[in-house]
Motif scaffolding. Structure first.
Motif, short mmCIF file in Angstrom:
data_model
loop_
_atom_site.label_atom_id
_atom_site.label_comp_id
_atom_site.label_asym_id
_atom_site.label_seq_id
_atom_site.Cartn_x
_atom_site.Cartn_y
_atom_site.Cartn_z
N LYS A 8 0.86 -1.18 0.00
CA LYS A 8 0.00 0.00 0.00
C LYS A 8 0.89 1.22 0.00
O LYS A 8 1.74 1.39 0.88
CB LYS A 8 -0.89 0.01 1.24
CG LYS A 8 -1.90 1.15 1.26
CD LYS A 8 -2.82 1.04 2.47
CE LYS A 8 -3.84 2.17 2.48
NZ LYS A 8 -4.73 2.08 3.68
N ARG A 11 0.93 7.57 1.85
CA ARG A 11 0.12 8.69 1.38
C ARG A 11 0.88 10.01 1.53
O ARG A 11 1.67 10.20 2.45
CB ARG A 11 -1.19 8.76 2.17
CG ARG A 11 -2.06 7.53 2.00
CD ARG A 11 -3.39 7.72 2.69
NE ARG A 11 -4.16 8.85 2.12
CZ ARG A 11 -5.35 9.23 2.55
NH1 ARG A 11 -5.91 8.60 3.57
NH2 ARG A 11 -5.95 10.26 1.98
N GLY A 12 0.63 10.90 0.61
CA GLY A 12 1.12 12.26 0.72
C GLY A 12 2.55 12.48 0.28
O GLY A 12 3.08 13.58 0.43
#
Length: 391
Positions: A8, A11-12
């Motif tokens: 996964k 994020r960001g």
């Protein structure tokens, strides 16, 4: 089907990944809209090193990665292409010694891993200096070495027209000078090394250690020393009518290509004699592997040195604190010789700072140089044991 770099994506950070038709993965970083306005474009990352790639993405997001500010078509003139051009050139193949070439190749691999796909023309001083500071935080001396190798590439790029003249981004960076080593061996450490070499059944390494210590010679010269390079010479004695016989080692130093004519110290003579007495038919080098009977490679020699040092350190732990390197034996000569009363100029003759250019043609000046070298070598005397009575 291969495993995705990230199950996964974090994020960001701007990280992206996609599986290709052949099952391999592409991993890259995408700049923000604001960064794109300033010309920052996509940077390819390594799908096989997700942890490293994540760190790079974090730096890129904050503008600290030291990447060139923009990327344009390079016309194939990338860092990888420059490395290939330089290593194919006569400048590299003919003018640089093989040992130095190996060092450059190792540095170029590091440079390629970081910058391989980047256009040569887009590098500037801030980019290079940012990378230098990153390397310096982990290994100061190594950082300077890598930047100097990068500078060699950019200077060559100017010669072949890949960068404008006087545009080397590695110039005038005010790099921190490398700290000079001051480590030398004590007599007790030297004796422990010799004893360890003999205990391990490696008399050739004992000879190498003695030869390096008492002739101030580099590892490459010790490993490649020729049997025929050791001979007996007659020199004028104190009385004009008298002569004295001296065993000497005559060779050309690998680093500076200047001549060396080194008297054989009484401490090392027995080890050299043993090697000559046990030389095998067809053997040309003084030192051979005691197990295989073949000349030493650099890697094998270093491995044996490490084994000897570890064994010797059981008796002399100071060998590892700070660690004594084989090259420190050359410095040991200077320390011991000066301690014995030799002048700096005499020590310099052994170290190679003022030797001649051709010992075979040195009938006029070499006897004088050999005399000064003899003073430096002869100044080294083993300390008398405490409590021993002298006449």
């Amino acid at each position: 089907m291969t495993k995705a770099p990230f199950p996964k994506l974090p994020r960001g950070l701007g990280l992206r990944q996609r599986q290709r038709a052949d099952g391999t993965w592409r991993l890259w970083w995408e700049p923000s809209a604001e960064q794109r306005k300033h010309g920052v474009q996509v940077v390819e990352l390594d799908p096989n090193r997700p942890t490293w790639s994540k760190r790079e993405a974090e730096k890129l997001k904050t503008g600290q990665a030291g990447e060139p500010a923009r990327r344009t078509a390079s016309g194939g003139r990338t860092i990888d292409a420059l490395i290939a051009e330089y290593m194919r050139s006569p400048r590299f193949k003919s003018k640089i010694k093989p040992k130095t070439q190996d060092g450059y190749r190792a540095d170029f691999r590091v440079i390629s891993e970081k910058w391989g796909s980047q256009p040569v023309a887009l590098f500037d001083r801030p980019v290079v200096y940012t990378w230098y500071e990153t390397l310096y935080a982990k290994a100061p001396t190594y950082a300077g070495k890598i930047i100097r190798s990068l500078s060699v590439l950019f200077s060559y790029a100017e010669l072949i027209g890949w960068r404008p003249e006087n545009s080397n981004p590695c110039f005038r960076l005010s790099l921190e000078p490398a700290k000079k080593r001051s480590r030398s061996a004590s007599w007790a450490e030297y004796d422990a090394l010799i004893a360890a070499a003999l205990k391990l059944g490696r008399p050739s390494m004992a000879c190498a250690i003695a030869l390096a210590t008492f002739s101030a010679s580099r590892q490459a010269d010790v490993v490649s020393a020729e049997l025929e390079a050791f001979s007996e010479m007659e020199l004028p004695g104190d009385d004009d009518a008298a002569t004295q016989k001296v065993w000497v080692w005559a060779y050309v130093r690998s680093k500076r290509s200047n001549a060396a004519l080194i008297p054989v110290h009484e401490e090392v003579a027995p080890y050299i004699g043993a090697q000559k007495d046990t030389a095998r038919k067809g053997q040309t080098t003084l030192l051979i592997n005691d197990t295989t009977g073949e000349p030493y490679s650099g890697d094998l020699f270093r491995a044996h040195w490490q084994d000897i040092r570890l064994l010797a350190a059981k008796k002399m732990p100071t060998l590892l604190h700070p660690v004594l390197q084989f090259r420190d034996l050359r410095r040991t000569f200077g320390v011991w010789s000066r301690a014995g009363g030799a002048m700096k100029e005499d020590v310099g003759d052994v170290l190679g700072n003022s030797a001649g250019t051709d010992w075979q043609l040195g009938e006029v000046y070499m006897p004088a140089q050999l005399t000064t070298a003899m003073r430096a070598v002869g100044a080294i005397q083993r300390p008398k044991a405490k409590g021993r009575k002298t006449a």
